[in-house]
Motif scaffolding. Structure first.
Motif, PDB file in Angstrom:
ATOM      1  N   GLU A   1       0.469  -1.157  -0.048  1.00 57.60           N
ATOM      2  CA  GLU A   1       0.012   0.486   0.112  1.00 57.60           C
ATOM      3  C   GLU A   1       0.842   1.638   0.160  1.00 57.60           C
ATOM      4  N   LYS A   2       2.092   0.983   0.676  1.00 63.49           N
ATOM      5  CA  LYS A   2       2.852   2.435   0.479  1.00 63.49           C
ATOM      6  C   LYS A   2       3.446   2.679  -0.376  1.00 63.49           C
ATOM      7  N   LEU A   3       3.279   1.908  -1.091  1.00 60.82           N
ATOM      8  CA  LEU A   3       3.911   2.287  -2.907  1.00 60.82           C
ATOM      9  C   LEU A   3       2.937   3.195  -3.783  1.00 60.82           C
ATOM     10  N   SER A   4       1.972   3.144  -3.392  1.00 60.53           N
ATOM     11  CA  SER A   4       1.059   3.799  -4.412  1.00 60.53           C
ATOM     12  C   SER A   4       0.629   3.117  -5.283  1.00 60.53           C
ATOM     13  N   LEU A   5       0.741   1.855  -5.637  1.00 61.66           N
ATOM     14  CA  LEU A   5       1.131   1.229  -6.946  1.00 61.66           C
ATOM     15  C   LEU A   5      -0.913   1.023  -8.221  1.00 61.66           C
ATOM     16  N   GLY A   6      -1.163   1.919  -7.556  1.00 60.96           N
ATOM     17  CA  GLY A   6      -2.706   1.755  -8.560  1.00 60.96           C
ATOM     18  C   GLY A   6      -1.875   3.427  -9.170  1.00 60.96           C
ATOM     19  N   THR A   7      -1.681   4.165  -8.515  1.00 61.26           N
ATOM     20  CA  THR A   7      -1.300   5.304  -8.866  1.00 61.26           C
ATOM     21  C   THR A   7       0.291   5.362  -9.830  1.00 61.26           C
ATOM     22  N   TYR A   8       1.167   4.422  -9.225  1.00 55.26           N
ATOM     23  CA  TYR A   8       2.012   4.634  -9.837  1.00 55.26           C
ATOM     24  C   TYR A   8       1.653   4.007 -11.422  1.00 55.26           C
ATOM     25  N   VAL A   9       1.330   2.622 -11.512  1.00 59.68           N
ATOM     26  CA  VAL A   9       1.085   2.742 -12.927  1.00 59.68           C
ATOM     27  C   VAL A   9       0.712   3.001 -13.799  1.00 59.68           C
ATOM     28  N   ILE A  10      -0.494   4.123 -13.204  1.00 64.84           N
ATOM     29  CA  ILE A  10      -0.973   5.275 -14.324  1.00 64.84           C
ATOM     30  C   ILE A  10       0.830   6.087 -14.499  1.00 64.84           C
ATOM     31  N   LEU A  11       0.968   6.973 -13.232  1.00 65.74           N
ATOM     32  CA  LEU A  11       1.980   7.693 -14.053  1.00 65.74           C
ATOM     33  C   LEU A  11       2.702   6.793 -14.937  1.00 65.74           C
ATOM     34  N   ASP A  12       2.962   5.470 -15.143  1.00 72.03           N
ATOM     35  CA  ASP A  12       3.793   5.146 -16.023  1.00 72.03           C
ATOM     36  C   ASP A  12       3.564   5.198 -16.975  1.00 72.03           C
ATOM     37  N   HIS A  13       2.541   4.880 -17.372  1.00 74.77           N
ATOM     38  CA  HIS A  13       1.511   4.832 -18.566  1.00 74.77           C
ATOM     39  C   HIS A  13       1.820   6.131 -19.495  1.00 74.77           C
ATOM     40  N   ILE A  14       1.278   7.449 -19.019  1.00 74.75           N
ATOM     41  CA  ILE A  14       1.623   7.908 -18.782  1.00 74.75           C
ATOM     42  C   ILE A  14       3.134   8.733 -19.836  1.00 74.75           C
TER      43      ILE A  14
END
Length: 268
Positions: free
Chosen positions: A180-193
């Motif tokens: 949870e601390k990595l906020s992976l859902g947010t990170y995946v979107i940022l990486d797709h950008i």
């Protein structure tokens, strides 16, 4: 010599069923099959008109008295990360990205089950077995990729992504709920950008944003967000201006909706 004309897609409507996003409401979808030689062009064209892909079907919400669900995408040229999003990118910078063919593995399914059990235990996908998971991943008539995010030892996040002519469409993503601390859902979107920028693609399609649904609040946090509303894409300036109020005239009759759909061969 015998010639045949291409058959236009046929559109159908699902029976009403309980809405998974707004309590007490009923949802209904307009959908068509995605198959044949025109599948890629049809997916590209209808994605620009608010449709989403699920296996070999394209669908769009078409509820009788509610128009809260809006297709959402990020204009990559207008996106700048917030301070919290920059922190997420920094915390997860150690993850390795790998793009593979859409082929399901047991390791992916195990992560998928952990994600559902931890985040969506009562959702509509909660009972999916390995065969159903494989169908979700592999039954695609268009250009798709599984993008995996790993540490040195473990698979941490996965996103099934379609490559459109104007962007990346995030069909479905899942991740380790224990991280949870990595906020992976947010990170995946940022990486797709970031991937879209690398490929020179202008948009990242996020699926549907539903004002008033806590499950969907996160999509309004990305700068450059646009929604498909009234037959066109418009920038979201203030998310609080969008409401989920019901109104008997909020949705046009099905026949009118279908008549306005632009098909890839120039027909409507």
């Amino acid at each position: 010599m015998r010639h045949t004309l291409p058959i236009a897609p046929q559109f159908y409507v699902t029976a009403p069923q309980p809405c998974p996003y707004l309590e007490g409401r009923m949802e209904r979808k307009l959908f068509t099959a995605l198959q044949g030689d025109m599948a890629t062009k049809l997916n590209d064209s209808l994605s620009k008109q608010g449709f989403r892909r699920s296996q070999n079907v394209l669908y769009r919400p078409s509820c009788a008295e509610c128009s809260a669900c809006m297709s959402a995408r990020i204009d990559v040229s207008k996106f700048t990360p917030s301070r919290s999003q920059r922190r997420v990118a920094k915390r997860a910078a150690h993850l390795n990205r790998r793009a593979t063919s859409p082929w399901a593995t047991e390791e992916q399914y195990d992560l998928f089950r952990e994600y559902l059990d931890g985040r969506h235990a009562t959702g509509g996908m909660a009972d999916m077995d390995m065969f159903e998971f494989a169908a979700m991943v592999e039954e695609t008539p268009i250009r798709s990729r599984l993008i995996e995010y790993t540490t040195e030892q473990d698979l941490t996040a996965v996103c099934l992504t379609d490559i459109l002519d104007d962007g990346l469409s995030m069909v479905y993503s899942f991740f380790d709920p224990a991280s949870e601390k990595l906020s992976l859902g947010t990170y995946v979107i940022l990486d797709h950008i970031a991937i879209a920028r690398e490929l020179g693609l202008p948009y990242v399609y996020l699926g549907y944003w539903v004002p008033g649904s806590p499950k969907m609040d996160y999509k309004a946090k990305y700068k450059g967000l646009e929604v498909y509303r009234g037959g066109e894409w418009t920038p979201v300036k203030d998310p609080s201006e969008y409401r989920a109020d019901m109104h008997p005239l909020s949705t046009d009759p099905i026949a009118e909706q279908v008549a306005r759909i632009d098909l890839p061969d120039g027909r409507t």
